[in-house]
Structures are given as structure tokens and as C-alpha cells.
Design a protein around this motif. Structure first.
Motif, PDB file in Angstrom:
ATOM      1  N   SER A   1     -10.299 127.856 -48.522  1.00 59.23           N
ATOM      2  CA  SER A   1      -9.525 128.159 -49.727  1.00 59.23           C
ATOM      3  C   SER A   1     -10.125 127.523 -50.977  1.00 59.23           C
ATOM      4  O   SER A   1      -9.683 127.811 -52.091  1.00 59.23           O
ATOM      5  N   LEU A   2     -11.120 126.659 -50.825  1.00 62.64           N
ATOM      6  CA  LEU A   2     -11.697 125.952 -51.967  1.00 62.64           C
ATOM      7  C   LEU A   2     -12.312 126.909 -52.976  1.00 62.64           C
ATOM      8  O   LEU A   2     -13.099 127.780 -52.616  1.00 62.64           O
ATOM      9  N   ASN A   3     -11.948 126.741 -54.254  1.00 59.82           N
ATOM     10  CA  ASN A   3     -12.648 127.478 -55.305  1.00 59.82           C
ATOM     11  C   ASN A   3     -13.365 126.541 -56.272  1.00 59.82           C
ATOM     12  O   ASN A   3     -14.120 126.994 -57.127  1.00 59.82           O
ATOM     13  N   LYS A   4     -13.126 125.218 -56.132  1.00 48.36           N
ATOM     14  CA  LYS A   4     -13.850 124.239 -56.937  1.00 48.36           C
ATOM     15  C   LYS A   4     -14.045 122.965 -56.127  1.00 48.36           C
ATOM     16  O   LYS A   4     -13.086 122.418 -55.580  1.00 48.36           O
ATOM     17  N   LEU A   5     -15.291 122.498 -56.048  1.00 52.86           N
ATOM     18  CA  LEU A   5     -15.614 121.274 -55.318  1.00 52.86           C
ATOM     19  C   LEU A   5     -16.488 120.397 -56.206  1.00 52.86           C
ATOM     20  O   LEU A   5     -17.555 120.820 -56.667  1.00 52.86           O
ATOM     21  N   VAL A   6     -16.016 119.171 -56.457  1.00 55.34           N
ATOM     22  CA  VAL A   6     -16.762 118.204 -57.264  1.00 55.34           C
ATOM     23  C   VAL A   6     -16.954 116.936 -56.440  1.00 55.34           C
ATOM     24  O   VAL A   6     -15.975 116.299 -56.039  1.00 55.34           O
TER      25      VAL A   6
ATOM     26  N   GLU B   1     -11.787 117.144 -55.821  1.00 56.68           N
ATOM     27  CA  GLU B   1     -12.709 116.285 -56.551  1.00 56.68           C
ATOM     28  C   GLU B   1     -12.697 114.901 -55.914  1.00 56.68           C
ATOM     29  O   GLU B   1     -11.633 114.293 -55.764  1.00 56.68           O
ATOM     30  N   LEU B   2     -13.870 114.407 -55.555  1.00 52.89           N
ATOM     31  CA  LEU B   2     -14.008 113.083 -54.971  1.00 52.89           C
ATOM     32  C   LEU B   2     -15.094 112.339 -55.730  1.00 52.89           C
ATOM     33  O   LEU B   2     -16.266 112.735 -55.721  1.00 52.89           O
ATOM     34  N   ARG B   3     -14.680 111.290 -56.437  1.00 57.48           N
ATOM     35  CA  ARG B   3     -15.614 110.517 -57.262  1.00 57.48           C
ATOM     36  C   ARG B   3     -15.650 109.078 -56.758  1.00 57.48           C
ATOM     37  O   ARG B   3     -14.625 108.382 -56.756  1.00 57.48           O
ATOM     38  N   LEU B   4     -16.842 108.654 -56.356  1.00 58.80           N
ATOM     39  CA  LEU B   4     -17.048 107.294 -55.883  1.00 58.80           C
ATOM     40  C   LEU B   4     -18.107 106.620 -56.747  1.00 58.80           C
ATOM     41  O   LEU B   4     -18.695 107.226 -57.640  1.00 58.80           O
ATOM     42  N   THR B   5     -18.362 105.359 -56.460  1.00 52.68           N
ATOM     43  CA  THR B   5     -19.482 104.656 -57.068  1.00 52.68           C
ATOM     44  C   THR B   5     -20.321 104.090 -55.942  1.00 52.68           C
ATOM     45  O   THR B   5     -20.065 104.319 -54.764  1.00 52.68           O
ATOM     46  N   GLY B   6     -21.324 103.315 -56.292  1.00 55.82           N
ATOM     47  CA  GLY B   6     -22.134 102.682 -55.252  1.00 55.82           C
ATOM     48  C   GLY B   6     -23.184 103.613 -54.722  1.00 55.82           C
ATOM     49  O   GLY B   6     -23.824 104.357 -55.447  1.00 55.82           O
TER      50      GLY B   6
ATOM     51  N   SER C   1     -20.113 121.203 -58.009  1.00 59.12           N
ATOM     52  CA  SER C   1     -20.758 120.148 -58.783  1.00 59.12           C
ATOM     53  C   SER C   1     -21.082 118.976 -57.870  1.00 59.12           C
ATOM     54  O   SER C   1     -20.187 118.382 -57.260  1.00 59.12           O
ATOM     55  N   LEU C   2     -22.372 118.639 -57.763  1.00 61.82           N
ATOM     56  CA  LEU C   2     -22.840 117.541 -56.922  1.00 61.82           C
ATOM     57  C   LEU C   2     -23.674 116.600 -57.782  1.00 61.82           C
ATOM     58  O   LEU C   2     -24.733 116.978 -58.282  1.00 61.82           O
ATOM     59  N   SER C   3     -23.206 115.351 -57.933  1.00 62.43           N
ATOM     60  CA  SER C   3     -23.902 114.375 -58.772  1.00 62.43           C
ATOM     61  C   SER C   3     -24.079 113.066 -58.017  1.00 62.43           C
ATOM     62  O   SER C   3     -23.127 112.567 -57.410  1.00 62.43           O
ATOM     63  N   HIS C   4     -25.320 112.544 -58.040  1.00 62.23           N
ATOM     64  CA  HIS C   4     -25.647 111.280 -57.368  1.00 62.23           C
ATOM     65  C   HIS C   4     -25.242 111.339 -55.893  1.00 62.23           C
ATOM     66  O   HIS C   4     -24.608 110.434 -55.354  1.00 62.23           O
ATOM     67  N   ILE C   5     -25.622 112.429 -55.248  1.00 62.96           N
ATOM     68  CA  ILE C   5     -25.315 112.662 -53.841  1.00 62.96           C
ATOM     69  C   ILE C   5     -26.576 112.430 -53.007  1.00 62.96           C
ATOM     70  O   ILE C   5     -27.691 112.717 -53.447  1.00 62.96           O
ATOM     71  N   LEU C   6     -26.389 111.923 -51.799  1.00 58.74           N
ATOM     72  CA  LEU C   6     -27.495 111.739 -50.861  1.00 58.74           C
ATOM     73  C   LEU C   6     -27.381 112.777 -49.753  1.00 58.74           C
ATOM     74  O   LEU C   6     -26.362 112.857 -49.059  1.00 58.74           O
ATOM     75  N   PHE C   7     -28.427 113.586 -49.588  1.00 60.38           N
ATOM     76  CA  PHE C   7     -28.470 114.579 -48.520  1.00 60.38           C
ATOM     77  C   PHE C   7     -29.246 114.015 -47.340  1.00 60.38           C
ATOM     78  O   PHE C   7     -30.347 113.488 -47.501  1.00 60.38           O
TER      79      PHE C   7
END
Length: 482
Positions: A150-155, A127-132, A180-186
């Protein structure tokens, strides 16, 4: 005698896993054994607010005090991960909440290193949560994540950019169950579908407020002229059970085992949306948010999803008359939709609960009902709504439907005068319970309403729910019938 310290290390790790992060970290000062247990604990959860203060948010990135704190923070995380890697311990969880770091210039290479070490150590939850995410402040996710098989959950949340370079890699997410992808820029619209398509075992998917780089703005910083994801196709996801998709105009889902879907388009004035669920025949729970005329779309869809048990319409723009039907429908909620709705007709013989939140305008009727059906109405009361409440209650048909009312009163919606007992032409439905949710400490604002309820609605019981900051004594529930 300390018997706990003699337990196997695996059990000690389970004990640490049950404690809050701060309390788990404090165990390392208990003894040398607990210190070793802490440093071999395969779960690393770090929140930057435990190292920085709100004042640090205003500091210059070059401030020596801020930089010293940053060094302590990055050294702590790096040492913990290196110890786990050097001991050959599989990292179960790595959770990084960096919300107190608004500028990632000084830390991005450290985050790259942490993700690299976690990937090499068989991380299962990341899980990696940033702001900005403003002008040029996006953190570019490293390509090494593509090797985390090996990842079974990525946030991933906030201020993170996925570069188009991911399109050139075969992602090894064969164990992924939750994404789970929130406020991400592709960097490219294809990156999102590329990510999802390489998760064949995915069961739960969240996509909220994701943007795409504008290809015409290459000279500008990433994200300075981005746009919402316009279209999403989800096909071949045989294991997908739940999805929450927001700010996507067109969605095509081919997931036969999908059971729970939350969808919001938020089209900025555009009335059209596309939500294709033709193959989702096992859908049980559907929530539609901020849509225009979803009731027309529902009339064509509901017969295709015969197992639907729960339907929610939240802040939607609807027709004057809406018709809801479903042989297996058990829960229906109509919440804070526009005041255009005048009539709600429901044909659901197995319906157990119907929840309405809004004003007192619509007529609600049921064609076929269960003996256990209850209507729960949440209405914000003021002088104007007071006079319409009686009519609203009487218009719930048939009369034998059990109804519970929650009426909200605050300083902005006060009832300022004693109101006469309303004469009703016939007995209203069976009112099971009335709850007054009061946000005022002045009895004159709600006593007239209480008096009217006792005289006109014949509730079985009535209670108050008061705001604790008003220091008012709780009102005891009064039974009105034997």
C-alpha cells in the motif's frame, strides 16, 4: 456550546492533520471524545527530541534514567499503532524521527515491530529518519517492508542498512510514487536498483550520499569500509518526473517523461562523470552541481533536450569560455563556480532571467534576447572587487538588458576608504535595482560604495538589506528616477 466536537470523526481527523504535531497531541486532554479522536487518528508522527534532551545524548545506554525515558517513548508508539491496528484503521502516515537515539541496540526490535504493524495496517506514507551509521551502529531495515504493497511514499534517511536479503524478495511496491533514500548503506550494489525497479509508478526519486558495503571487508562491522555507489541505471520508469541524484559517478536514465533532474557526482578529484539522458527528451529543469567541465558535455546534450526551460550550474569547474544555447531556455543560473570563467555567451531568445553569483570577472553577453530579460548579479564586495564592478556591469551586452545587482558586504570584506567616481567610457546597461546586503554596523564600511553607485551605475532604485541582530533601522528604498 461545542459544535466542533459534534462533527463527523473524518472531519475531526482533517482538523488534527492541519495542526502541528504537538498541538494535535494536546487535543486529547480536551474531552473524552477528543481523546478517542486522537487515538483513532491515522497519522502518527513521532520525534524523539520530544522525549529526550541533548543531555540524554551523552548518557550511557545503560543509564536507568535514559532507559526509563526510552520505555515511555517505545510504549507510547507501540500503543498508538496497536490501537489503530485493532480498530482496523488504515494508517495513512507513520513518521519516525529518531535522531536523538544514537544507539539503536535497545530500540531496533521495537522499530521492527512498528514497521510490521504499519505494513499490516496498509500504511501509505512511511518515513524513518535516523542518525549515526558509524562502526556497527546501522539499523537493518526489516524484510517485512517488502510486503507493504500500500506504500505510495517511502523516505529513509541516515543510519539505515538494506540487507542483500532484499534481492531474494519480490518487492510489492506497485503503488509507490515517491522514494527518497539519503545516507543509506546497501549491503549489495544491486539492492538499490532492485528497490527502484519494483516501483513502476514512481514519479519522484531522491538518492543522496548512499554507500555500498565493501565485499572484501566481511570481517569488519557493516559500513566500516564502504564505498560510494558507482553506477545507476534507471530504465522503464515511464512515470518518473523528478529525480535528485548525488554522489553517483555514472548515471543512465531511460525515463521519457522526466522533467526535473538534479545531479551531483562529487568525484573527489576524478574529472570524469557519465550522465546519459538520451531518452529524456521532455526534460525541462536541469541542475548540475560540483562537476568538472559540464559545459563541454552540455554542448553535445542541449540540442537533444529541446524543451529545457531552466539550467543551473552550481560550484562547477568550467572552461574559460562557456556557450549556453537553448530555444526554450527561460532561466539560467551560474552560481559560485570557479574563477576560471572569463566569458559567458548565451544564445537563448526566450530567456527571461539570468542569475550570476560569484566575483566580478566574466564578460556576459547575449546574442538573441527577450524584451523581458533581466540579469540578477550577486557579488561579494571588498576593496578589490569594487574596482572591477564597473567593468563587469559595462561588459553585460547588449546595453538594453535590465540588470539588478545584490552586493554583499561583511566585516571580512569591508571598503575602508572613500573611492573616486569611476570614469566610464560609455553608459552601462540599464540598472533596474541595487541591493546592498550589509553585515556590518559601521557606516564607513559601505557608504563609499553607496556613493559610487549613485554616481557611476545610475540605478533606478537602491535599498539596504541589514542583518536584524545588528539592530539597525531598515533603509527605505529610494527611487532614483521619475
Amino acid at each position: 456550546m461545542d459544535r466542533i466536537s459534534g462533527l463527523p470523526k473524518a472531519i475531526l481527523h482533517d482538523i488534527l492533520g492541519m495542526l502541528p504535531d504537538k498541538d494535535a497531541a494536546k487535543t486529547c486532554v480536551l474531552s473524552k471524545l477528543w481523546k478517542e479522536t486522537w487515538f483513532s487518528f491515522p497519522v502518527l508522527s513521532v520525534c524523539s527530541k520530544n522525549f529526550f534532551t541533548r543531555r540524554d545524548l551523552l548518557s550511557s545506554p545503560e543509564d536507568p534514567i535514559w532507559l526509563a525515558k526510552l520505555d515511555v517513548f517505545t510504549e507510547y508508539v507501540t500503543k498508538r499503532l496497536m490501537r489503530l491496528r485493532d480498530q482496523g484503521i488504515v494508517i495513512k502516515e507513520l513518521k519516525l524521527n529518531l535522531g536523538y537515539l544514537l544507539d539503536y541496540t535497545h530500540v531496533s526490535h521495537h522499530v521492527d515491530q512498528w514497521i510490521q504493524m504499519a505494513s499490516e495496517s496498509g500504511v501509505q506514507v512511511l518515513e524513518l529518519r535516523l542518525t549515526g551509521g558509524g562502526m556497527g551502529s546501522w539499523y537493518n531495515l526489516p524484510i517485512c517492508l517488502a510486503e507493504a504493497k500500500s506504500l505510495n511514499k517511502l523516505v529513509l534517511s541516515g543510519g539505515i542498512r538494506l540487507d542483500p536479503a532484499f534481492l531474494n524478495h519480490s518487492l510489492k511496491f506497485s503503488s509507490m510514487r515517491i522514494l527518497s533514500l539519503s545516507h543509506i548503506l546497501f549491503g549489495d550494489e544491486g539492492v538499490m536498483e532492485h528497490f527502484i525497479s519494483h516501483c513502476p509508478l514512481i514519479e519522484h526519486l531522491t538518492l543522496h550520499f548512499c554507500n555500498v558495503d565493501n565485499p572484501l571487508s566481511n570481517e569488519d562491522p557493516p559500513g566500516s569500509r564502504d564505498y560510494r555507489v558507482k553506477s545507476l541505471s534507471l530504465h522503464g520508469l515511464q512515470k518518473l518526473k523528478g529525480a535528485s541524484l548525488q554522489y553517483i559517478k555514472e548515471v543512465y536514465i531511460g525515463a521519457p517523461n522526466l522533467e526535473n533532474l538534479i545531479y551531483r557526482a562529487n568525484l573527489d578529484g576524478d574529472e570524469s562523470f557519465v550522465l546519459n539522458l538520451d531518452s529524456c527528451t521532455n526534460l525541462k529543469c536541469l541542475s548540475l552541481l560540483y562537476l568538472t567541465n559540464p559545459d563541454k558535455w552540455l554542448r553535445e546534450l542541449l540540442y537533444k533536450i529541446p524543451f529545457l526551460e531552466s539550467l543551473t550550474l552550481y560550484r562547477c569547474i568550467l572552461s574559460e569560455r562557456i556557450d549556453i544555447s537553448g530555444p526554450q531556455l527561460k532561466f539560467f543560473e551560474l552560481s559560485n563556480c570557479d574563477d576560471n570563467v572569463e566569458e559567458v555567451n548565451i544564445d537563448a531568445p526566450n530567456l527571461l532571467s539570468c542569475t550570476y553569483m560569484g566575483d566580478d570577472k566574466p564578460i556576459v553577453s547575449f546574442e538573441r534576447i527577450s524584451d523581458q530579460l533581466e540579469v540578477n548579479a550577486y557579488i561579494y564586495m571588498d576593496q578589490q572587487h569594487f574596482y572591477g564592478l564597473s567593468e563587469f556591469v559595462q561588459n553585460i551586452k547588449p546595453r538594453k538588458v535590465l540588470t539588478s545587482l545584490s552586493l554583499f558586504i561583511n566585516e571580512g570584506r569591508i571598503i575602508t576608504e572613500s573611492l573616486p567616481i569611476l570614469q566610464v567610457s560609455s553608459r552601462p546597461p540599464s540598472i533596474k535595482h541595487v541591493q546592498l546586503r550589509v553585515v556590518t554596523d559601521k557606516e564607513a564600511h559601505y557608504l563609499p560604495l553607496m556613493s559610487w553607485l549613485l554616481s557611476s551605475c545610475f540605478p533606478e532604485s537602491i535599498s539596504f538589506s541589514l542583518q536584524p541582530y545588528l539592530k539597525m533601522k531598515p533603509f527605505i528604498v529610494i527611487s532614483m528616477r521619475c
